[in-house]
Design a protein around this motif. Sequence first.
Motif, PDB file in Angstrom:
ATOM      1  N   UNK A  26       0.852  -1.189   0.000  1.00  0.00           N
ATOM      2  CA  UNK A  26       0.000   0.000   0.000  1.00  0.00           C
ATOM      3  C   UNK A  26       0.888   1.238   0.000  1.00  0.00           C
ATOM      4  N   UNK A  27       0.742   2.065  -1.023  1.00  0.00           N
ATOM      5  CA  UNK A  27       1.602   3.246  -1.168  1.00  0.00           C
ATOM      6  C   UNK A  27       1.125   4.357  -0.237  1.00  0.00           C
ATOM      7  N   UNK A  28       2.074   4.892   0.554  1.00  0.00           N
ATOM      8  CA  UNK A  28       1.742   5.936   1.524  1.00  0.00           C
ATOM      9  C   UNK A  28       2.244   7.307   1.098  1.00  0.00           C
ATOM     10  N   UNK A  29       2.715   7.443  -0.138  1.00  0.00           N
ATOM     11  CA  UNK A  29       3.282   8.707  -0.607  1.00  0.00           C
ATOM     12  C   UNK A  29       2.294   9.860  -0.457  1.00  0.00           C
ATOM     13  N   UNK A  30       1.028   9.636  -0.840  1.00  0.00           N
ATOM     14  CA  UNK A  30       0.024  10.705  -0.781  1.00  0.00           C
ATOM     15  C   UNK A  30      -0.253  11.119   0.659  1.00  0.00           C
ATOM     16  N   UNK A  31      -0.218  10.166   1.584  1.00  0.00           N
ATOM     17  CA  UNK A  31      -0.471  10.502   2.983  1.00  0.00           C
ATOM     18  C   UNK A  31       0.632  11.387   3.543  1.00  0.00           C
ATOM     19  N   UNK A  32       1.892  11.086   3.208  1.00  0.00           N
ATOM     20  CA  UNK A  32       2.986  11.944   3.668  1.00  0.00           C
ATOM     21  C   UNK A  32       2.873  13.344   3.062  1.00  0.00           C
ATOM     22  N   UNK A  33       2.431  13.428   1.812  1.00  0.00           N
ATOM     23  CA  UNK A  33       2.225  14.738   1.195  1.00  0.00           C
ATOM     24  C   UNK A  33       1.152  15.521   1.938  1.00  0.00           C
TER      25      UNK A  33
ATOM     26  N   UNK B  73      15.827  14.775  -1.396  1.00  0.00           N
ATOM     27  CA  UNK B  73      15.623  14.464   0.015  1.00  0.00           C
ATOM     28  C   UNK B  73      14.290  13.757   0.220  1.00  0.00           C
ATOM     29  N   UNK B  74      14.250  12.889   1.237  1.00  0.00           N
ATOM     30  CA  UNK B  74      12.995  12.228   1.572  1.00  0.00           C
ATOM     31  C   UNK B  74      12.150  13.113   2.477  1.00  0.00           C
ATOM     32  N   UNK B  75      12.730  13.567   3.582  1.00  0.00           N
ATOM     33  CA  UNK B  75      12.028  14.453   4.515  1.00  0.00           C
ATOM     34  C   UNK B  75      12.887  15.687   4.764  1.00  0.00           C
ATOM     35  N   UNK B  76      12.257  16.856   4.869  1.00  0.00           N
ATOM     36  CA  UNK B  76      13.021  18.091   5.061  1.00  0.00           C
ATOM     37  C   UNK B  76      12.196  19.112   5.817  1.00  0.00           C
TER      38      UNK B  76
ATOM     39  N   UNK C 271       9.613  -1.711  14.604  1.00  0.00           N
ATOM     40  CA  UNK C 271       8.173  -1.905  14.419  1.00  0.00           C
ATOM     41  C   UNK C 271       7.571  -0.974  13.379  1.00  0.00           C
ATOM     42  N   UNK C 272       8.021   0.278  13.333  1.00  0.00           N
ATOM     43  CA  UNK C 272       7.523   1.217  12.322  1.00  0.00           C
ATOM     44  C   UNK C 272       8.603   1.395  11.268  1.00  0.00           C
ATOM     45  N   UNK C 273       8.294   1.006  10.032  1.00  0.00           N
ATOM     46  CA  UNK C 273       9.280   1.024   8.954  1.00  0.00           C
ATOM     47  C   UNK C 273       8.743   1.824   7.781  1.00  0.00           C
ATOM     48  N   UNK C 274       9.482   2.886   7.405  1.00  0.00           N
ATOM     49  CA  UNK C 274       9.173   3.624   6.182  1.00  0.00           C
ATOM     50  C   UNK C 274      10.068   3.051   5.089  1.00  0.00           C
ATOM     51  N   UNK C 275       9.478   2.392   4.127  1.00  0.00           N
ATOM     52  CA  UNK C 275      10.242   1.670   3.102  1.00  0.00           C
ATOM     53  C   UNK C 275      10.156   2.398   1.765  1.00  0.00           C
ATOM     54  N   UNK C 276      11.323   2.710   1.212  1.00  0.00           N
ATOM     55  CA  UNK C 276      11.388   3.361  -0.093  1.00  0.00           C
ATOM     56  C   UNK C 276      11.277   2.295  -1.173  1.00  0.00           C
TER      57      UNK C 276
ATOM     58  N   UNK D 251       7.218   5.817  -2.750  1.00  0.00           N
ATOM     59  CA  UNK D 251       7.780   5.480  -4.043  1.00  0.00           C
ATOM     60  C   UNK D 251       8.704   6.507  -4.645  1.00  0.00           C
ATOM     61  N   UNK D 252       8.803   7.710  -4.031  1.00  0.00           N
ATOM     62  CA  UNK D 252       9.643   8.745  -4.615  1.00  0.00           C
ATOM     63  C   UNK D 252      10.063   9.748  -3.552  1.00  0.00           C
ATOM     64  N   UNK D 253      11.164  10.472  -3.843  1.00  0.00           N
ATOM     65  CA  UNK D 253      11.556  11.606  -3.013  1.00  0.00           C
ATOM     66  C   UNK D 253      10.882  12.840  -3.601  1.00  0.00           C
ATOM     67  N   UNK D 254       9.979  13.474  -2.888  1.00  0.00           N
ATOM     68  CA  UNK D 254       9.187  14.559  -3.468  1.00  0.00           C
ATOM     69  C   UNK D 254      10.021  15.810  -3.704  1.00  0.00           C
TER      70      UNK D 254
END
Length: 562
Positions: free
Chosen positions: A46-53, A108-111, A95-100, A74-77
């Motif tokens: 399940x892709x979580x890219x939109x949720x992080x956005x 960058x992934x997070x900034x 237990x909590x894993x953010x997988x690219x 799936x991508x570095x925004x």
Amino acid sequence: MIRRAIPLLAVAFLAALSLALAQAPPSLGGGTVPFSQYGAGGSPGIDATAAFAAIRADPTSPTVFLPPGQYEVGECPTDHYFRSNTTLVGAGTGRTRIKFTGTSCAVNLFAWGAGRADFGARDLTIDWNGATCANTGGVCSAFYITNNTRARIENVAIVGTTGDRWFHVHVVGSTNGVLRSNRIQPRDCVADWLSNTGIFIGGSYALSSFRTAPISGNTLTVADPPDPTKPPYAIKVGQAVVGGPSLPRDLYVTALATGTGQGGSYILNKAVPSTVPAGPIHLTSTYGWTIENNRLVNTNMSIDSPMHTTRSNEIGPFCSGPGMNTSKQATYHTSIGDFVHDGPSDAGGDSLYDTGLEFHGANTLIADSRVSNVSSACLSYSGGRTIVRGGTCERFNTGAIEDSAFTGSISGSTLTVTSVTSGKVQRGQSVTGPGVVASTIQTGGTGTGGVGTYTLDKSQPDVASTAMMGTLTGNGGALYASNGDENGSDSHLADYTVRGSGTAGEKSCFADNPNAIGIVVQGIDCSGISGASPYRIFGGTAVVGLGAFRATRPTVQDGAPP
């Protein structure tokens, strides 16, 4: 029947309670929001890219809890900046894993960008899953923290990158942050340590190196025009003023006088004694970080700005270059109990110069460090008024000294090697040959020991293709005091234990170079090594009794070298 049902109900209740506790956010106070509020995520596939956005766009700056699970991105925004106070909190690194799930990262992934404060991440894993960095003109990062304050990255694992151009945690222009109990482990080694740094604390300097600006009392006057070879600088309120060993600690710009960002005068928070000589200064917006209890494998730590504290970090095995490095601008740095060791992961490349701890800033305190199994010196320092207090060096100079014979040409400061007759071309070798101005190979270029380009420390007239030699003469002792420039005087070393020298280069406990001035050494225990002189003094180093040192120097407080 009823008697049997009661235990079964109790078991069911406890199981439900355990699941609820696992899914519940930790005690974070008000404002904690579940990840599910922003969209899908938490399960494989399940892709979580939109949720992080959606989290990045939330104007309420939430603390977001990520329950146990796998959150796939799936991508570095390109729009990768969170708002102030936004914090990502997991249930733990296991237990909590953010997988690219992509193959490469753009930047960058997070900034967190300009003006942000009180934010960060904790208790989770970022698994790059073998991704490479696609930013050919720069670097990629898991966390990029720029021009802000009070960031906290704690108990985060960053694993799984491949290739070079990674600054896994990249800090620049930011103050008073915390990096604590993180684990950073790229999947493979990179020979050039500058291309794969676990923690990089940059400078964001307003004045370029070696630009002299006089200080009179509490007034800084900048008369120099901007350096056309560098981006325009902007002097701002709140920047730290750093320079040689004589500038006082905690010196900041507090107000603009006639200056508005470049030439002009600026008010400092305190007066500088008239006895302080004029010299190169820097103004930086990066200072005051605490970096402790981090574990770095296959990568290094580099600090390029002042007034930070590193404490109880373990670095190693690392791949090349110094395990921990600070620049001349890293004044008033404090290192307490840092542990650096090398091992079988070494990728070669710079193996002869894989120093454990390498410090170049003035007013540095290095206390109770431990270094083992490095192919160069355990500790190298050049900054003025450096205090080394306690520590151990277990096995040093294990790298092989190897000269080289090759055919090459030189254009400016670039050496191009077209064939190698014997040995390995490497950093630190002195290059000689017909028409060659004596020079030394530095870091840089495409060569990794054989055919390729290498950067020399001196630019010179072009030299056509000819036979050349590269020679090495050793690399200092276990403890090495090097430069004697404006930063390199009045340093002291005491209560250090050295044992187990290797087979390469200088095998003494302590060595300096001819430019070293005002170094005082006392109380080194060299009993664990044999066949070497305790001291190899080429410059202005004095070896005195431990009692004499203690009689004339006060106890150094953590974080405040005298």
